[in-house]
Design a protein around this motif. Structure first.
Motif, PDB file in Angstrom:
ATOM      1  N   ALA A   1       7.705   5.444 -15.882  1.00 38.25           N
ATOM      2  CA  ALA A   1       6.569   4.556 -15.640  1.00 38.25           C
ATOM      3  C   ALA A   1       7.015   3.105 -15.513  1.00 38.25           C
ATOM      4  CB  ALA A   1       5.553   4.696 -16.772  1.00 38.25           C
ATOM      5  N   GLY A   2       7.940   2.683 -16.348  1.00 40.51           N
ATOM      6  CA  GLY A   2       8.450   1.314 -16.250  1.00 40.51           C
ATOM      7  C   GLY A   2       9.194   1.072 -14.951  1.00 40.51           C
ATOM      8  N   ALA A   3       9.975   2.043 -14.532  1.00 39.91           N
ATOM      9  CA  ALA A   3      10.699   1.900 -13.267  1.00 39.91           C
ATOM     10  C   ALA A   3       9.740   1.848 -12.085  1.00 39.91           C
ATOM     11  CB  ALA A   3      11.676   3.059 -13.102  1.00 39.91           C
ATOM     12  N   LEU A   4       8.702   2.673 -12.116  1.00 38.33           N
ATOM     13  CA  LEU A   4       7.722   2.656 -11.026  1.00 38.33           C
ATOM     14  C   LEU A   4       6.928   1.358 -11.010  1.00 38.33           C
ATOM     15  CD1 LEU A   4       6.480   6.348 -11.131  1.00 38.33           C
ATOM     16  CD2 LEU A   4       7.985   5.285  -9.438  1.00 38.33           C
ATOM     17  N   TRP A   5       6.600   0.852 -12.204  1.00 43.10           N
ATOM     18  CA  TRP A   5       5.881  -0.422 -12.270  1.00 43.10           C
ATOM     19  C   TRP A   5       6.728  -1.542 -11.670  1.00 43.10           C
ATOM     20  CZ3 TRP A   5       6.753  -5.106 -14.696  1.00 43.10           C
ATOM     21  CH2 TRP A   5       5.683  -5.990 -14.700  1.00 43.10           C
TER      22      TRP A   5
ATOM     23  N   PHE B   1       9.058  -1.189  -9.484  1.00 44.94           N
ATOM     24  CA  PHE B   1       9.180  -0.929  -8.043  1.00 44.94           C
ATOM     25  C   PHE B   1       7.971  -1.470  -7.292  1.00 44.94           C
ATOM     26  CE2 PHE B   1       8.134   2.063  -4.551  1.00 44.94           C
ATOM     27  CZ  PHE B   1       9.180   1.742  -3.704  1.00 44.94           C
ATOM     28  N   VAL B   2       6.786  -1.292  -7.850  1.00 47.09           N
ATOM     29  CA  VAL B   2       5.577  -1.739  -7.160  1.00 47.09           C
ATOM     30  C   VAL B   2       5.403  -3.249  -7.267  1.00 47.09           C
ATOM     31  CG1 VAL B   2       3.055  -1.672  -7.234  1.00 47.09           C
ATOM     32  CG2 VAL B   2       4.342   0.423  -7.289  1.00 47.09           C
ATOM     33  N   ASN B   3       5.548  -3.790  -8.459  1.00 47.78           N
ATOM     34  CA  ASN B   3       5.211  -5.197  -8.666  1.00 47.78           C
ATOM     35  C   ASN B   3       6.347  -6.162  -8.371  1.00 47.78           C
ATOM     36  OD1 ASN B   3       2.539  -4.781  -9.473  1.00 47.78           O
ATOM     37  ND2 ASN B   3       3.234  -4.164 -11.478  1.00 47.78           N
ATOM     38  N   LEU B   4       7.565  -5.793  -8.701  1.00 49.77           N
ATOM     39  CA  LEU B   4       8.660  -6.747  -8.603  1.00 49.77           C
ATOM     40  C   LEU B   4       9.655  -6.434  -7.499  1.00 49.77           C
ATOM     41  CD1 LEU B   4       9.476  -6.977 -12.399  1.00 49.77           C
ATOM     42  CD2 LEU B   4       8.020  -8.489 -11.074  1.00 49.77           C
ATOM     43  N   ARG B   5       9.757  -5.155  -7.151  1.00 49.27           N
ATOM     44  CA  ARG B   5      10.784  -4.638  -6.252  1.00 49.27           C
ATOM     45  C   ARG B   5      12.172  -4.830  -6.841  1.00 49.27           C
ATOM     46  NH1 ARG B   5       9.574  -5.185  -0.065  1.00 49.27           N
ATOM     47  NH2 ARG B   5      10.936  -3.411  -0.139  1.00 49.27           N
ATOM     48  N   SER B   6      12.222  -5.278  -8.071  1.00 54.99           N
ATOM     49  CA  SER B   6      13.461  -5.384  -8.840  1.00 54.99           C
ATOM     50  C   SER B   6      13.050  -5.440 -10.311  1.00 54.99           C
ATOM     51  CB  SER B   6      14.247  -6.636  -8.459  1.00 54.99           C
ATOM     52  OG  SER B   6      13.505  -7.782  -8.809  1.00 54.99           O
ATOM     53  N   TRP B   7      14.032  -5.605 -11.196  1.00 56.54           N
ATOM     54  CA  TRP B   7      13.723  -5.606 -12.612  1.00 56.54           C
ATOM     55  C   TRP B   7      14.275  -6.859 -13.248  1.00 56.54           C
ATOM     56  CZ3 TRP B   7      16.294  -5.903 -17.214  1.00 56.54           C
ATOM     57  CH2 TRP B   7      15.555  -5.590 -18.333  1.00 56.54           C
TER      58      TRP B   7
ATOM     59  N   VAL C   1       0.832  -1.203   0.000  1.00 55.32           N
ATOM     60  CA  VAL C   1       0.000   0.000   0.000  1.00 55.32           C
ATOM     61  C   VAL C   1       0.868   1.255   0.000  1.00 55.32           C
ATOM     62  CG1 VAL C   1      -1.727   1.290   1.318  1.00 55.32           C
ATOM     63  CG2 VAL C   1      -1.916  -1.182   1.128  1.00 55.32           C
ATOM     64  N   GLU C   2       1.935   1.254   0.788  1.00 62.97           N
ATOM     65  CA  GLU C   2       2.835   2.409   0.811  1.00 62.97           C
ATOM     66  C   GLU C   2       3.505   2.615  -0.537  1.00 62.97           C
ATOM     67  OE1 GLU C   2       5.537   1.489   3.938  1.00 62.97           O
ATOM     68  OE2 GLU C   2       4.226   2.255   5.519  1.00 62.97           O
ATOM     69  N   ARG C   3       3.935   1.510  -1.164  1.00 63.08           N
ATOM     70  CA  ARG C   3       4.559   1.634  -2.484  1.00 63.08           C
ATOM     71  C   ARG C   3       3.566   2.150  -3.514  1.00 63.08           C
ATOM     72  NH1 ARG C   3       6.802  -3.439  -1.019  1.00 63.08           N
ATOM     73  NH2 ARG C   3       5.393  -4.493  -2.449  1.00 63.08           N
ATOM     74  N   CYS C   4       2.336   1.663  -3.472  1.00 63.60           N
ATOM     75  CA  CYS C   4       1.318   2.114  -4.432  1.00 63.60           C
ATOM     76  C   CYS C   4       0.975   3.583  -4.233  1.00 63.60           C
ATOM     77  CB  CYS C   4       0.058   1.259  -4.321  1.00 63.60           C
ATOM     78  SG  CYS C   4       0.250  -0.372  -5.048  1.00 63.60           S
ATOM     79  N   LEU C   5       0.903   4.027  -2.993  1.00 64.84           N
ATOM     80  CA  LEU C   5       0.606   5.437  -2.737  1.00 64.84           C
ATOM     81  C   LEU C   5       1.736   6.345  -3.209  1.00 64.84           C
ATOM     82  CD1 LEU C   5      -1.138   5.297   0.755  1.00 64.84           C
ATOM     83  CD2 LEU C   5      -2.180   5.736  -1.471  1.00 64.84           C
ATOM     84  N   LEU C   6       2.980   5.906  -3.028  1.00 68.30           N
ATOM     85  CA  LEU C   6       4.107   6.681  -3.527  1.00 68.30           C
ATOM     86  C   LEU C   6       4.071   6.780  -5.049  1.00 68.30           C
ATOM     87  CD1 LEU C   6       6.858   8.100  -3.069  1.00 68.30           C
ATOM     88  CD2 LEU C   6       7.891   5.844  -3.394  1.00 68.30           C
ATOM     89  N   VAL C   7       3.813   5.667  -5.706  1.00 69.79           N
ATOM     90  CA  VAL C   7       3.747   5.658  -7.169  1.00 69.79           C
ATOM     91  C   VAL C   7       2.568   6.489  -7.651  1.00 69.79           C
ATOM     92  CG1 VAL C   7       3.334   4.163  -9.162  1.00 69.79           C
ATOM     93  CG2 VAL C   7       4.994   3.509  -7.433  1.00 69.79           C
ATOM     94  N   LEU C   8       1.438   6.429  -6.964  1.00 66.95           N
ATOM     95  CA  LEU C   8       0.280   7.247  -7.342  1.00 66.95           C
ATOM     96  C   LEU C   8       0.598   8.728  -7.233  1.00 66.95           C
ATOM     97  CD1 LEU C   8      -2.707   7.375  -8.168  1.00 66.95           C
ATOM     98  CD2 LEU C   8      -3.263   7.369  -5.735  1.00 66.95           C
ATOM     99  N   ALA C   9       1.287   9.123  -6.166  1.00 68.40           N
ATOM    100  CA  ALA C   9       1.659  10.533  -6.009  1.00 68.40           C
ATOM    101  C   ALA C   9       2.600  10.981  -7.123  1.00 68.40           C
ATOM    102  CB  ALA C   9       2.311  10.754  -4.641  1.00 68.40           C
ATOM    103  N   ILE C  10       3.573  10.150  -7.468  1.00 67.18           N
ATOM    104  CA  ILE C  10       4.488  10.502  -8.554  1.00 67.18           C
ATOM    105  C   ILE C  10       3.756  10.559  -9.879  1.00 67.18           C
ATOM    106  CG2 ILE C  10       6.508   9.690  -9.850  1.00 67.18           C
ATOM    107  CD1 ILE C  10       7.590   8.600  -7.183  1.00 67.18           C
ATOM    108  N   ALA C  11       2.835   9.615 -10.118  1.00 65.90           N
ATOM    109  CA  ALA C  11       2.071   9.604 -11.373  1.00 65.90           C
ATOM    110  C   ALA C  11       1.202  10.851 -11.504  1.00 65.90           C
ATOM    111  CB  ALA C  11       1.213   8.345 -11.451  1.00 65.90           C
ATOM    112  N   VAL C  12       0.592  11.274 -10.429  1.00 61.87           N
ATOM    113  CA  VAL C  12      -0.241  12.482 -10.466  1.00 61.87           C
ATOM    114  C   VAL C  12       0.622  13.710 -10.750  1.00 61.87           C
ATOM    115  CG1 VAL C  12      -1.658  14.011  -9.038  1.00 61.87           C
ATOM    116  CG2 VAL C  12      -2.115  11.569  -9.075  1.00 61.87           C
TER     117      VAL C  12
END
Length: 125
Positions: free
Chosen positions: A69-73, A75-81, A5-16
């Motif tokens: 966007a790819g880096a944030l995705w 970060f949220v889903n994989l925590r790595s690439w 949830v914290e990671r998603c909120l951070l990504v949402l704030a950056i996306a906005v």
């Protein structure tokens, strides 16, 4: 950032923030140049817009946003690439998000993502 949830909120704030920046960019002088180039290259060049510079600027800015966007995705889903996380299904999903939301709309991409995510949510059974 331990919880999803914290990671998603951070990504949402950056996306906005990025979406607001893109909306302001499109409403400015550079955005008007892009619209003129999109509508008719020759007419835009006649009124003094340099098409090559405008197209390269659009490419550079869109590449930056897409990379972010790819880096944030990741970060949220994989925590790595890892390259195997991006299959052809993921490519089609992103394409459908843009098609559903509308190609020339910033808010439409958010709405398309909401519709596509709702349809491809977890399946029971």
């Amino acid at each position: 950032m331990d919880s999803p949830v914290e990671r998603c909120l951070l990504v949402l704030a950056i996306a906005v923030l990025v979406a607001l920046g893109a909306a302001n960019l499109v409403r400015g002088n550079l955005g008007r140049q892009w619209m003129a180039i999109r509508d008719m290259d020759i007419a835009a060049e006649i009124i003094g817009i340099r098409p090559m510079q405008s197209k390269l600027t659009a490419f550079a800015i869109s590449s930056f946003i897409l990379g972010l966007a790819g880096a944030l995705w990741a970060f949220v889903n994989l925590r790595s690439w890892e390259p195997y996380a991006f299959s052809i299904d993921r490519s089609f999903q992103l394409l459908f998000i843009v098609i559903i939301g509308g190609l020339g709309s910033i808010i439409g991409c958010f709405l398309g993502a909401a519709v596509k995510t709702r349809r491809s949510g977890p399946r029971v059974g």
